[in-house]
Design an enzyme around this catalytic site. Structure first.
Site, PDB file in Angstrom:
ATOM      1  CE1 TYR A 198      -3.472  -2.517   0.050  1.00 34.12           C
ATOM      2  CE2 TYR A 198      -3.941  -1.981   2.337  1.00 34.12           C
ATOM      3  CZ  TYR A 198      -4.241  -2.673   1.182  1.00 34.12           C
ATOM      4  OH  TYR A 198      -5.324  -3.524   1.175  1.00 34.12           O
ATOM      5  CE  LYS A 231      -6.114  -6.112   0.855  1.00 36.49           C
ATOM      6  NZ  LYS A 231      -6.504  -6.050   2.281  1.00 36.49           N
TER       7      LYS A 231
END
Length: 333
Positions: A198, A231
């Site tokens: 992220y 992810k």
């Protein structure tokens, strides 16, 4: 002495374990699609491949190469009321095990305490991913604390460990070094590795956190760090870095639709040789979720990790939503 040294020198149980791991992965009912995915992880031992296969061969999407995973670290990250008050049964950790099982999901990911609270009751019922680092909403820096270990993952019977890194943050290099050490230990013990990548902090703007160039870069870094499953967030068409923008324009990289951007992210993760799943993000209307999942699927995404958009609904609504998401990845909805 390292695990690898013990493994080579000890002729007894560890040697037998190696043989059993090979037998297990050969005897598991694995589709050709999953075997092809496993072949992309050329340096991994049979243990890690077996655990990756367990995730890919569990639930309603078993054998398709697609995944829907339930992540529940929001209580730690955002606080219990913000996370669970919309659906009070979710204050109980057992709720999430049942939801993942009843919905036919591939895996359930959570921090240490949450998995410990149901690990015995639901042992063997759903593959578990232990989240090894966490942050909280009181933090003033873009960093996460190590909150669990590979040993904890083995003790609980997990198939994988998860780790969040923040590319771009002032703490990014320390996080990168931590995940590299953790990934090496996890793989030596036969576990799979999931990296939440992220981008945030440093010179990255808020809009840039989901920019296509920044997201693709984040996926590439996670692949370089040895992640089996990566992810990231669904990217926007915004391009953060001026230097990158020149390249995107010069080489006519298509970022006009979400499906095209997803394809580019997969391309950046070793040209599709790594599994890349996309987060569900903040709460959305059901129609918006379906529209997004369809574009993820069209772009070749390996699947979705859906947390708040599922468990903040009632159990009945959650099961309906997750069933429909699975049906989209199956090409049936």
């Amino acid at each position: 002495m390292s695990f690898k040294s013990r493994y080579r020198l000890t002729p007894g149980p560890l040697s037998e374990k190696k043989i059993c791991s090979k037998c297990e992965i050969n005897n598991m009912k694995i589709t050709q699609r999953v075997r092809k995915i496993l072949s992309n992880y050329e340096s991994d031992n049979p243990g890690s491949k077996t655990n990756l296969a367990r995730i890919l061969m569990t639930g309603k999407l078993a054998g398709t190469g697609k995944m829907v995973i339930l992540p529940v670290d929001q209580g730690w990250e955002h606080g219990p009321a913000r996370s669970f008050a919309p659906n009070p049964p979710a204050y109980d950790p057992h709720y999430f095990f049942k939801l993942a099982i009843d919905a036919g999901l591939n895996a359930y990911a959570a921090p240490l305490g949450q998995l410990e609270a149901g690990a015995d009751t639901f042992a063997g019922s759903v593959p578990m991913i232990l989240k090894l680092n966490n942050a909280n909403s009181h933090a003033t820096i873009k960093d996460q604390a190590i909150t669990a270990s590979v040993e904890d993952a083995l003790r609980l019977g997990c198939t994988a460990v998860g780790f969040t890194m923040y590319p771009g943050s002032n703490e990014q290099f320390e996080m990168i070094e931590e995940i590299r050490e953790i990934a090496l230990e996890a793989k030596s013990c036969g576990l799979a590795v999931v990296i939440w990548s992220y981008p945030r902090g440093g010179n990255i703007s808020k809009k840039g956190e989901t920019a296509i160039d920044v997201t693709a870069y984040a996926a590439h870094m996670a692949a370089q760090l040895g992640a089996h499953i990566i992810k990231v967030k669904p990217p926007t068409s915004f391009i953060e870095q001026p230097e990158a923008k020149e390249i995107y324009i010069k080489h006519k990289i298509d970022v006009s639709s979400l499906s095209a951007r997803i394809s580019h992210v997969l391309q950046s993760a070793f040209n599709g040789r790594r599994l890349v799943v996309f987060s569900g993000g903040a709460a959305k209307e059901t129609k918006d979720i379906y529209d997004e999942i369809r574009q993820l699927n069209d772009g070749g995404a390996s699947g979705s990790i859906i947390g708040r958009n599922s468990f903040q609904r009632s159990k009945e609504e959650s099961l309906k939503l997750l069933s429909d998401v699975i049906a989209i990845y199956q090409g049936k909805f």
